[in-house]
Scaffold this active site. Structure first.
Site, short mmCIF file in Angstrom:
data_model
loop_
_atom_site.label_atom_id
_atom_site.label_comp_id
_atom_site.label_asym_id
_atom_site.label_seq_id
_atom_site.Cartn_x
_atom_site.Cartn_y
_atom_site.Cartn_z
N HIS A 151 0.83 -1.21 0.00
CA HIS A 151 0.00 0.00 0.00
C HIS A 151 0.86 1.26 0.00
CE1 HIS A 151 -3.80 1.98 1.93
NE2 HIS A 151 -3.15 2.85 1.17
N ASN A 163 -5.06 6.58 -6.79
CA ASN A 163 -5.50 7.98 -6.73
C ASN A 163 -4.42 8.94 -7.23
OD1 ASN A 163 -3.98 7.35 -4.42
ND2 ASN A 163 -5.05 8.81 -3.13
N ASP A 173 1.31 2.75 3.74
CA ASP A 173 0.38 3.80 3.27
C ASP A 173 1.17 5.08 2.99
OD1 ASP A 173 -1.89 5.04 2.39
OD2 ASP A 173 -2.90 5.08 4.32
#
Ligand code: DOR
Ligand code: ZN
Ligand code: ZN
Length: 421
Positions: free
Chosen positions: A55, A89, A284
């Site tokens: 991620h 994104n 992340d």
């Protein structure tokens, strides 16, 4: 054989002295000693499988003032991460087959480590068309950086069913948009009030009846962990949710989704991690520029960098005896490999020769000036870390003592898999 690397290697669940034979980028032999090839004797340095970060947000294309595929993957390599799975994104968002193909082209030949791309799911997305290019699919149930959002159960159900048919993983940002408030906020505790743990729990419950292999990203609360107890989902935690909480310093630098929560949440996550209940360690990595983060708290974007620091901080905790080696190797390498179907993540014949070499005596405080992300800041300044002495991607040395060496050899794991079979 191209190369033999010898040292204290983590093989079949424990550390022992092994020689690892590498040919054409793969491990072809593991034995007490191997003769007749170029040898690198690492003495009592430790050889672990390279980490797989399931991620990251590397911002390429479109947001390359924050990060690009070259800087983001170099940061990864320097942090012992030999494969990154990148979120959709970016700009434009990777939400159609055409946009995914454009993204692939934009990042081609930039990467220091191997990578896979997530396809973003919006209502009505053509999942089947994206599948051949995607390592997995991503849904945002709560709004965050970018415009990807799925709020309706009927859309979630359709997406999950279609993703299931592709045989790939659906990674979900599980915060229920209906329970997120948008009151003006000026501190991390305000941000937490706007995005309570109840939003995480509600999102997890809404996922609970869906089919297929669902991965809950960045679990961030004790209640979220509890809600996941009897569900067949895999789960990630981040280093920042285990090491920072709403009372940590940092103004908008500490603004992230899901938010930093209470000390109790933080300790519950850390406890679950060290006891082996968490499938995967994820960074992340969500770099934003210093300029972005110096904005008023309410206007500043959410997210913090971490791909270069997550594994090194965990290695330092491993050396202190806080995190067992088998738990760390499972969460950073073995489990992500099995969840995403990669022939990586273990020192085992037939797998890619992705390795990190660490000197357990070489713990040092994190200094932002030594890091490689374009964003130029870290929430972990001064924390103890063990950065790898060497990192190999498919048998190629790419990092030595914190600096890049050799060529950028990173390639798309989905393309590589197709050519293997
Ligand atoms: O804090 C976050 N930042 N959470 C997300 O879900 C997205 C990420 C980003 O891309 O900046
Ligand atoms: Zn997320
Ligand atoms: Zn994310």
């Amino acid at each position: 054989m191209d190369l033999v690397v010898e040292g204290r290697a983590y093989v079949r669940g424990k550390l022992g002295h092994w020689a690892i034979g590498i040919e054409d980028g793969r491990i072809v032999e593991i034995a007490r000693s191997i003769r007749g090839a170029e040898r690198m004797n690492l003495g009592d340095l430790i050889i672990l499988p390279g980490a797989i970060d399931p991620h990251v947000h590397l911002r390429d294309p479109g947001l390359t003032d924050k990060e690009d595929f070259a800087t983001g993957t170099l940061a990864a390599a320097c942090g012992g991460v030999t494969t990154v799975l990148d979120m959709p994104n970016t700009l434009p968002p990777a939400v159609t087959a055409e946009k995914l193909a454009e993204k692939k082209e934009a990042i081609a030949r930039k990467a220091w480590v191997d990578y896979g791309l997530f396809a973003g799911c919006m209502p009505g997305a053509d999942i089947e068309a994206m599948a051949p290019m995607a390592v997995g699919f991503k849904v945002f149930m709560g709004s965050s950086t970018g415009r990807l959002l799925v709020t309706e159960d009927k859309d979630l159900a359709r997406i999950a069913a279609q993703v299931n048919r592709t045989g790939k993983v659906l990674s979900v940002h599980a915060e229920d948009e209906n329970l997120i408030q948008h009151d003006v906020e000026s501190t991390p505790p305000d941000h937490l009030r706007n995005r309570p743990a109840a939003a995480e729990v509600s999102a997890i419950r809404r996922l609970s009846s869906l089919p297929g292999q669902i991965n809950v990203c960045h679990v961030s609360s004790a209640e979220g962990l509890q809600a996941l107890k009897d569900l067949p989902f895999t789960k990630e935690v981040t280093a920042h949710h285990m090491l920072l909480d709403r009372d940590s310093e940092g103004k908008a630098y500490a603004k992230v989704n899901p938010p930093l929560r209470t000390k109790e949440d933080r300790l519950a996550l850390f406890q679950a991690f060290i006891s082996g209940e968490i499938d995967m360690l994820a960074s992340d990595h969500a770099p934003h520029t210093i300029e972005d983060k110096e904005m008023e708290f309410d206007a500043a974007p959410s997210g913090m960098p971490g791909v270069e620091t997550a594994v090194p901080m965990m290695l330092a905790l491993m050396k202190r005896g806080t995190v067992p080696v088998e738990v760390l190797v499972s969460a950073m390498a073995e489990k992500p490999a099995s969840v995403f179907g990669l022939e990586k993540g273990r020192l085992e014949v037939g797998r890619d020769a992705d390795l990190m070499v660490i000197d357990p005596r070489a713990a040092s405080p994190i200094k932002v000036n030594n890091l490689h992300s374009k964003c130029g800041w870290t929430p972990f300044e001064g924390r103890e870390a063990i950065f790898p002495h060497m990192v190999f991607v498919r048998g190629q040395l790419v990092v030595e003592d914190g600096d890049p060496v050799g060529e950028r050899v990173g390639r798309d794991v989905v393309v590589a898999k197709r050519s293997r079979s």
